[in-house]
Design a protein around this motif. Sequence first.
Motif, PDB file in Angstrom:
ATOM      1  N   PRO A  54       8.852 -71.969 -63.831  1.00  0.00           N
ATOM      2  CA  PRO A  54       8.987 -72.900 -62.707  1.00  0.00           C
ATOM      3  C   PRO A  54       9.679 -72.264 -61.499  1.00  0.00           C
ATOM      4  CG  PRO A  54      10.000 -73.828 -64.697  1.00  0.00           C
ATOM      5  CD  PRO A  54       9.505 -72.471 -65.031  1.00  0.00           C
ATOM      6  N   ALA A  55      10.629 -71.362 -61.750  1.00  0.00           N
ATOM      7  CA  ALA A  55      11.314 -70.699 -60.640  1.00  0.00           C
ATOM      8  C   ALA A  55      10.340 -69.811 -59.869  1.00  0.00           C
ATOM      9  CB  ALA A  55      12.494 -69.878 -61.161  1.00  0.00           C
ATOM     10  N   ILE A  56       9.517 -69.090 -60.596  1.00  0.00           N
ATOM     11  CA  ILE A  56       8.527 -68.234 -59.949  1.00  0.00           C
ATOM     12  C   ILE A  56       7.518 -69.084 -59.176  1.00  0.00           C
ATOM     13  CG2 ILE A  56       6.611 -66.632 -60.367  1.00  0.00           C
ATOM     14  CD1 ILE A  56       8.373 -65.497 -62.679  1.00  0.00           C
ATOM     15  N   ASP A  57       7.097 -70.202 -59.765  1.00  0.00           N
ATOM     16  CA  ASP A  57       6.180 -71.106 -59.064  1.00  0.00           C
ATOM     17  C   ASP A  57       6.808 -71.635 -57.779  1.00  0.00           C
ATOM     18  OD1 ASP A  57       4.257 -70.757 -61.014  1.00  0.00           O
ATOM     19  OD2 ASP A  57       4.716 -72.642 -62.052  1.00  0.00           O
ATOM     20  N   ARG A  58       8.087 -71.972 -57.842  1.00  0.00           N
ATOM     21  CA  ARG A  58       8.781 -72.477 -56.650  1.00  0.00           C
ATOM     22  C   ARG A  58       8.833 -71.406 -55.568  1.00  0.00           C
ATOM     23  NH1 ARG A  58      12.706 -76.654 -55.971  1.00  0.00           N
ATOM     24  NH2 ARG A  58      11.367 -77.572 -57.536  1.00  0.00           N
ATOM     25  N   ALA A 102      16.891 -69.269 -70.301  1.00  0.00           N
ATOM     26  CA  ALA A 102      16.549 -68.489 -69.115  1.00  0.00           C
ATOM     27  C   ALA A 102      15.050 -68.194 -69.077  1.00  0.00           C
ATOM     28  CB  ALA A 102      17.357 -67.191 -69.078  1.00  0.00           C
ATOM     29  N   LYS A 103      14.483 -67.849 -70.225  1.00  0.00           N
ATOM     30  CA  LYS A 103      13.042 -67.584 -70.286  1.00  0.00           C
ATOM     31  C   LYS A 103      12.244 -68.829 -69.914  1.00  0.00           C
ATOM     32  CE  LYS A 103      13.051 -64.003 -73.862  1.00  0.00           C
ATOM     33  NZ  LYS A 103      12.665 -63.715 -75.262  1.00  0.00           N
ATOM     34  N   GLU A 133      21.359 -66.062 -77.888  1.00  0.00           N
ATOM     35  CA  GLU A 133      19.936 -66.313 -78.097  1.00  0.00           C
ATOM     36  C   GLU A 133      19.507 -67.617 -77.424  1.00  0.00           C
ATOM     37  OE1 GLU A 133      16.732 -66.891 -81.720  1.00  0.00           O
ATOM     38  OE2 GLU A 133      18.619 -65.871 -82.126  1.00  0.00           O
ATOM     39  N   THR A 134      20.332 -68.652 -77.531  1.00  0.00           N
ATOM     40  CA  THR A 134      20.025 -69.928 -76.890  1.00  0.00           C
ATOM     41  C   THR A 134      19.987 -69.770 -75.372  1.00  0.00           C
ATOM     42  OG1 THR A 134      20.992 -71.178 -78.707  1.00  0.00           O
ATOM     43  CG2 THR A 134      20.798 -72.320 -76.600  1.00  0.00           C
ATOM     44  N   ALA A 135      20.965 -69.073 -74.819  1.00  0.00           N
ATOM     45  CA  ALA A 135      21.004 -68.851 -73.375  1.00  0.00           C
ATOM     46  C   ALA A 135      19.783 -68.053 -72.921  1.00  0.00           C
ATOM     47  CB  ALA A 135      22.285 -68.123 -72.986  1.00  0.00           C
TER      48      ALA A 135
END
Length: 79
Positions: free
Chosen positions: A25-29, A19-20, A13-15
């Motif tokens: 930010p990854a999509i923005d990059r 990831a969520k 759940e933490t992982a």
Amino acid sequence: MAEYERRCAEMLETATDNAKAAMPPAIDRLRGIIDDDQQQPQQHIAAARAVLEYGLRLVEANDFEQRLRALEERGKSEH
């Protein structure tokens, strides 16, 4: 054994939460690479491919989860 399973579920759940949180930010990059006319065509293609590939995976996973929930609800109402 129950404690082990609880801790494994907690770690997963933490992982998943991490990831969520990293997705926007990854999509923005990637979007920045796609929109940057100074980037090489290969970088535009790689960024676009990544957005499309992972976007499709997210849509499929979300669809699967919704279908699973609907089946679970149907199963509950039949009992």
